[in-house]
Design a protein around this motif. Structure first.
Motif, PDB file in Angstrom:
ATOM      1  N   ALA A  68       0.789  -1.220   0.000  1.00  0.00           N
ATOM      2  CA  ALA A  68       0.000   0.000   0.000  1.00  0.00           C
ATOM      3  C   ALA A  68       0.830   1.283   0.000  1.00  0.00           C
ATOM      4  CB  ALA A  68      -0.939  -0.015   1.191  1.00  0.00           C
ATOM      5  N   ARG A  69       1.898   1.316   0.792  1.00  0.00           N
ATOM      6  CA  ARG A  69       2.652   2.565   0.890  1.00  0.00           C
ATOM      7  C   ARG A  69       3.991   2.295   1.556  1.00  0.00           C
ATOM      8  NH1 ARG A  69       0.156   5.765   5.902  1.00  0.00           N
ATOM      9  NH2 ARG A  69       2.105   6.838   5.506  1.00  0.00           N
ATOM     10  N   ASP A  70       4.724   3.370   1.790  1.00  0.00           N
ATOM     11  CA  ASP A  70       5.955   3.275   2.565  1.00  0.00           C
ATOM     12  C   ASP A  70       6.946   2.271   2.001  1.00  0.00           C
ATOM     13  OD1 ASP A  70       4.473   3.851   5.791  1.00  0.00           O
ATOM     14  OD2 ASP A  70       5.413   5.218   4.395  1.00  0.00           O
ATOM     15  N   LYS A  71       7.228   2.328   0.733  1.00  0.00           N
ATOM     16  CA  LYS A  71       8.208   1.391   0.200  1.00  0.00           C
ATOM     17  C   LYS A  71       9.627   1.956   0.298  1.00  0.00           C
ATOM     18  CE  LYS A  71       7.570  -2.092  -1.205  1.00  0.00           C
ATOM     19  NZ  LYS A  71       7.563  -3.326  -0.407  1.00  0.00           N
ATOM     20  N   GLY A  72       9.783   3.057   0.998  1.00  0.00           N
ATOM     21  CA  GLY A  72      11.128   3.566   1.249  1.00  0.00           C
ATOM     22  C   GLY A  72      11.673   4.406   0.115  1.00  0.00           C
ATOM     23  N   ASP A  73      10.821   4.737  -0.865  1.00  0.00           N
ATOM     24  CA  ASP A  73      11.312   5.472  -2.024  1.00  0.00           C
ATOM     25  C   ASP A  73      11.809   6.873  -1.672  1.00  0.00           C
ATOM     26  OD1 ASP A  73      10.596   3.282  -3.383  1.00  0.00           O
ATOM     27  OD2 ASP A  73       8.683   4.075  -4.081  1.00  0.00           O
ATOM     28  N   ASP A  74      11.294   7.420  -0.568  1.00  0.00           N
ATOM     29  CA  ASP A  74      11.679   8.789  -0.230  1.00  0.00           C
ATOM     30  C   ASP A  74      12.977   8.847   0.574  1.00  0.00           C
ATOM     31  OD1 ASP A  74       9.356   9.494  -1.397  1.00  0.00           O
ATOM     32  OD2 ASP A  74       8.210   9.533   0.480  1.00  0.00           O
ATOM     33  N   MET A  75      13.464   7.712   1.002  1.00  0.00           N
ATOM     34  CA  MET A  75      14.617   7.720   1.872  1.00  0.00           C
ATOM     35  C   MET A  75      15.912   7.894   1.065  1.00  0.00           C
ATOM     36  SD  MET A  75      15.998   4.655   4.227  1.00  0.00           S
ATOM     37  CE  MET A  75      15.454   3.626   2.926  1.00  0.00           C
ATOM     38  N   ASP A  76      16.777   8.762   1.550  1.00  0.00           N
ATOM     39  CA  ASP A  76      18.080   8.896   0.922  1.00  0.00           C
ATOM     40  C   ASP A  76      19.065   8.125   1.790  1.00  0.00           C
ATOM     41  OD1 ASP A  76      20.431   9.535  -0.197  1.00  0.00           O
ATOM     42  OD2 ASP A  76      20.316  11.694   0.172  1.00  0.00           O
ATOM     43  N   GLY A  77      19.356   6.899   1.362  1.00  0.00           N
ATOM     44  CA  GLY A  77      20.194   6.019   2.173  1.00  0.00           C
ATOM     45  C   GLY A  77      21.574   6.597   2.443  1.00  0.00           C
ATOM     46  N   ALA A  78      22.102   7.372   1.493  1.00  0.00           N
ATOM     47  CA  ALA A  78      23.455   7.909   1.639  1.00  0.00           C
ATOM     48  C   ALA A  78      23.539   8.949   2.749  1.00  0.00           C
ATOM     49  CB  ALA A  78      23.903   8.520   0.313  1.00  0.00           C
ATOM     50  N   GLN A  79      22.388   9.517   3.069  1.00  0.00           N
ATOM     51  CA  GLN A  79      22.342  10.538   4.113  1.00  0.00           C
ATOM     52  C   GLN A  79      22.457   9.860   5.470  1.00  0.00           C
ATOM     53  OE1 GLN A  79      21.862  13.614   2.736  1.00  0.00           O
ATOM     54  NE2 GLN A  79      22.490  14.440   4.730  1.00  0.00           N
ATOM     55  N   ARG A  80      23.427  10.260   6.301  1.00  0.00           N
ATOM     56  CA  ARG A  80      23.532   9.572   7.591  1.00  0.00           C
ATOM     57  C   ARG A  80      22.267   9.822   8.417  1.00  0.00           C
ATOM     58  NH1 ARG A  80      28.649  12.472  10.262  1.00  0.00           N
ATOM     59  NH2 ARG A  80      27.872  11.673  12.232  1.00  0.00           N
ATOM     60  N   PRO A  81      21.814   8.807   9.170  1.00  0.00           N
ATOM     61  CA  PRO A  81      20.601   9.003   9.971  1.00  0.00           C
ATOM     62  C   PRO A  81      20.847  10.042  11.062  1.00  0.00           C
ATOM     63  CG  PRO A  81      21.241   6.675   9.900  1.00  0.00           C
ATOM     64  CD  PRO A  81      22.371   7.458   9.318  1.00  0.00           C
ATOM     65  N   ALA A  82      19.786  10.689  11.493  1.00  0.00           N
ATOM     66  CA  ALA A  82      19.915  11.659  12.586  1.00  0.00           C
ATOM     67  C   ALA A  82      20.472  10.952  13.822  1.00  0.00           C
ATOM     68  CB  ALA A  82      18.532  12.235  12.909  1.00  0.00           C
ATOM     69  N   PHE A  83      21.302  11.664  14.591  1.00  0.00           N
ATOM     70  CA  PHE A  83      21.905  11.101  15.802  1.00  0.00           C
ATOM     71  C   PHE A  83      20.789  10.609  16.739  1.00  0.00           C
ATOM     72  CE2 PHE A  83      23.687  11.394  20.069  1.00  0.00           C
ATOM     73  CZ  PHE A  83      24.894  10.735  19.903  1.00  0.00           C
ATOM     74  N   SER A  84      20.886   9.376  17.174  1.00  0.00           N
ATOM     75  CA  SER A  84      19.835   8.784  18.014  1.00  0.00           C
ATOM     76  C   SER A  84      20.315   8.739  19.469  1.00  0.00           C
ATOM     77  CB  SER A  84      19.522   7.375  17.507  1.00  0.00           C
ATOM     78  OG  SER A  84      18.503   6.795  18.267  1.00  0.00           O
ATOM     79  N   ASP A  85      19.848   9.714  20.224  1.00  0.00           N
ATOM     80  CA  ASP A  85      20.330   9.859  21.597  1.00  0.00           C
ATOM     81  C   ASP A  85      19.367   9.126  22.530  1.00  0.00           C
ATOM     82  OD1 ASP A  85      22.098  10.759  23.448  1.00  0.00           O
ATOM     83  OD2 ASP A  85      21.128  12.718  23.703  1.00  0.00           O
ATOM     84  N   GLN A  86      19.466   7.816  22.538  1.00  0.00           N
ATOM     85  CA  GLN A  86      18.435   7.019  23.221  1.00  0.00           C
ATOM     86  C   GLN A  86      18.719   6.865  24.708  1.00  0.00           C
ATOM     87  OE1 GLN A  86      17.531   3.210  21.458  1.00  0.00           O
ATOM     88  NE2 GLN A  86      16.311   2.574  23.212  1.00  0.00           N
ATOM     89  N   ARG A  87      17.766   7.275  25.490  1.00  0.00           N
ATOM     90  CA  ARG A  87      17.794   7.021  26.934  1.00  0.00           C
ATOM     91  C   ARG A  87      16.650   6.090  27.332  1.00  0.00           C
ATOM     92  NH1 ARG A  87      21.162   9.901  29.955  1.00  0.00           N
ATOM     93  NH2 ARG A  87      22.041  11.810  29.110  1.00  0.00           N
ATOM     94  N   GLU A  88      15.627   5.989  26.488  1.00  0.00           N
ATOM     95  CA  GLU A  88      14.421   5.282  26.911  1.00  0.00           C
ATOM     96  C   GLU A  88      14.498   3.777  26.649  1.00  0.00           C
ATOM     97  OE1 GLU A  88      14.777   7.274  24.415  1.00  0.00           O
ATOM     98  OE2 GLU A  88      13.463   6.819  22.725  1.00  0.00           O
ATOM     99  N   TYR A  89      13.806   3.050  27.496  1.00  0.00           N
ATOM    100  CA  TYR A  89      13.613   1.610  27.308  1.00  0.00           C
ATOM    101  C   TYR A  89      12.229   1.274  27.848  1.00  0.00           C
ATOM    102  CZ  TYR A  89      15.040   1.223  32.240  1.00  0.00           C
ATOM    103  OH  TYR A  89      15.132   1.362  33.602  1.00  0.00           O
TER     104      TYR A  89
END
Ligand code: G3H
Length: 553
Positions: A22-43
């Motif tokens: 239906a949607r979200d096949k990842g076409d909009d994602m620019d894989g070469a772009q590094r992902p935003a820094f994920s500052d995870q504290r939660e669990y």
């Protein structure tokens, strides 16, 4: 009726919006772009995203940022919590409370309610496809097509699991009468499951135990793999919103410090672990009453391919390349040694070397890339040692590019002839090294398999029905899947996935997993008039979720 809230924004999922197309096949994602820094504290514990203020683990990508102006240094993707023993035990407490010795709302809920929760989770999960796929590439270096496939295959697995459970429930929604006793047999949960997946399939293989464990009514503590940790962060909210408090709990951190106390507590009823037999054995021994622990284990393997004299050479080559080097050979099912008949040996070797050297190396998002940087630190050095050991003992690297190292990228090395005195003969390389051995008599590779500690799969290449037929009979008693003129692999997920010896305990497939995370239980009564009336009243007036003849459509 579910005993927990659906927030208004959560449209009830249905067949259409669970569709992968239906949607979200990842076409909009620019894989070469590094992902935003994920500052995870939660669990996630007890239905809440708790905040961790203690130490955290920095996550380094195996990839470099190649965009203009970016520094040529390892990319820091984020940080995640390094829980201590007390926090890990608190997560287990939450799962134990939610199970409540089988009295909690989740283990006593009608199957329909648990299916609705899992459907809701799948619906919410699909919304996060781009983020998860992006992090799969940057955390473990998996190619974009394979990362997308891992995500989609996992959603499909969830849908197939739901269908299989409906089927199972339908078959159980009737009474049996035998020897004057009437009974209804269904499957009941085991208790608290501890699920740990591997870094090569940090999403898929974690979920192939987590989802069946949940849907059968167990409560779960799960720990992400050693790599591919941040990619689960976007799904924490989905777990929180789809399941009642305490049904899904997460622990983050050093496995060796937070997992042993969980097993030693004696409150884990089921261990679902994909990793090495050495670690699995150590964990199982910690349980104070080992007979109470159900283990579902996917372990080591060194799957051989056997190329017989009459094999279709081109077919054998393409399947062996695929089997040995998909995701850089980092698959438990990878072909990890190839035995080639003397008569084909030289042609096979030169064909293999030529094919391997044409595999495109690079970053996961580059079109056509097949060989990518390796996530494990020190892995290129380890692979180099294996190759050097073989060379020192008389083998050679056959392909000119083989064994070249650029940062975390190891160019696949075809090493031959590999013999019994070399480490590559037995050691599971789990990386892009392809050992080739030669044989004159097929008894030689058969003896290799018989004397191996592993027993997962084998690939046979040949055309003579008599010869292949004669090999199948002894081989099915040595390994759990014999692949004919095809690479070794886990899927399709409807097929049983298991192994003998040190390769597995328990069987996973969509339907087998439902059985492995549950136990048969029955309600029985002597067929007296009073009992018949009692059972009829219970069923007719829906006094029990278990004793029921409701048919799940
Ligand atoms: O790492 C082991 C996986 O179960 C292999 O699965 O054969 O689908 O790559 P696969």
């Amino acid at each position: 009726m579910l005993s927990f809230d659906h927030s208004p924004r959560d449209t009830r999922p249905n067949e259409e919006n669970l569709s992968l197309q239906a949607r979200d096949k990842g076409d909009d994602m620019d894989g070469a772009q590094r992902p935003a820094f994920s500052d995870q504290r939660e669990y996630l514990v007890d239905g809440q995203l708790r905040t961790w203020d203690g130490n955290r683990q920095e996550v380094l990508s195996p990839l470099r940022d190649r965009t203009a102006g970016a520094p040529d240094e390892p990319v820091v993707l984020g940080r995640y919590p390094l829980l201590g023993e007390a926090a890990a035990l608190a997560a287990l407490d939450a799962a134990v409370r939610a199970y409540d010795h089988g009295r909690g709302p989740w283990p006593t809920m009608p199957v329909e309610g648990r299916i609705a929760a899992v459907e809701k989770f799948a619906f919410l999960m699909r919304e996060r496809r781009d983020e998860v796929v992006h992090l799969l590439m940057w955390e473990i270096g998996k190619t974009q097509p394979d990362s997308e496939k891992e995500f989609d295959r996992t959603l499909q697995y969830i849908r197939d699991t739901i269908d299989a459970l409906k089927e199972l429930d339908r078959a159980s929604s009737r009474f049996t009468v035998a020897e004057g006793i009437l009974g209804q047999v269904r499957r009941a949960p085991l208790g608290v499951a501890l699920c740990m997946g591997p870094f090569n399939y940090p999403l898929n293989e974690t979920f192939t135990t987590l989802i069946p464990a949940l849907i059968m009514g167990n409560t779960v503590v799960f720990k992400p793999a050693k790599f591919g940790v941040l990619l689960l962060r976007p799904l924490l909210e989905a777990f929180r919103d789809a399941f009642p408090a305490g049904v899904v709990n997460t622990v983050y951190g050093e496995g060796r410090s937070i997992i042993p106390p969980l097993l030693a507590s004696g409150r884990v009823d089921c261990l679902a672990f994909i990793g090495t037999a050495r670690v699995a054995d150590g964990l199982k021994k910690l349980h104070p009453e080992p007979h109470r622990l159900r283990s579902v284990l996917g372990l080591d393997a060194k799957n051989p391919a056997i190329v017989l004299a009459d094999a279709d050479l081109e077919l054998a080559l393409s399947e062996c390349v695929l089997g040995a080097l998909s995701f850089n050979g980092q698959r438990c099912t990878a072909i990890k040694i190839i035995f080639v008949h003397d008569s084909l040996y030289e042609r096979f070797l030169s064909g293999l070397a030529a094919r391997v050297d044409t595999l495109k190396r690079g970053n996961p998002w580059e079109p056509g890339v097949q060989i990518t940087p390796l996530p494990e630190r020190g892995k290129t050095e380890y692979l180099g040692e294996l190759v050097a050991d073989a060379v020192q003992r008389g083998a050679r690297v056959v392909n000119p590019q083989g064994g070249r190292v650029e940062d975390r990228l190891f160019t696949p090395a075809v090493v031959a002839p590999v013999t019994a005195d070399m480490r590559l003969w037995r050691e599971e390389q789990f990386g892009p090294v392809v050992p080739v051995a030669r044989f004159g008599d097929v008894a030689e590779p058969l003896d290799y398999i018989v004397s191996s500690n592993y027993g997962q799969q084998v690939s046979l290449f040949g055309r003579d029905p008599r010869a292949i037929g004669a090999l199948i009979d002894p081989l099915v008693n040595q390994v759990s899947r014999v692949n004919l003129n095809s690479q070794c692999q886990r899927g399709p997920d409807l097929f049983p996935f298991t192994g003998r010896k040190d390769s597995a305990e328990g069987t996973l497939s969509v339907s087998d997993a439902l059985r492995v995370f549950s136990i048969r239980a029955l309600v029985a009564a002597k067929g007296t008039d009073a009992n018949k009336a009692l059972v009829t009243d219970i069923v007719r007036d829906h006094h029990s979720n278990w004793l029921s003849t409701d048919f799940l459509f």
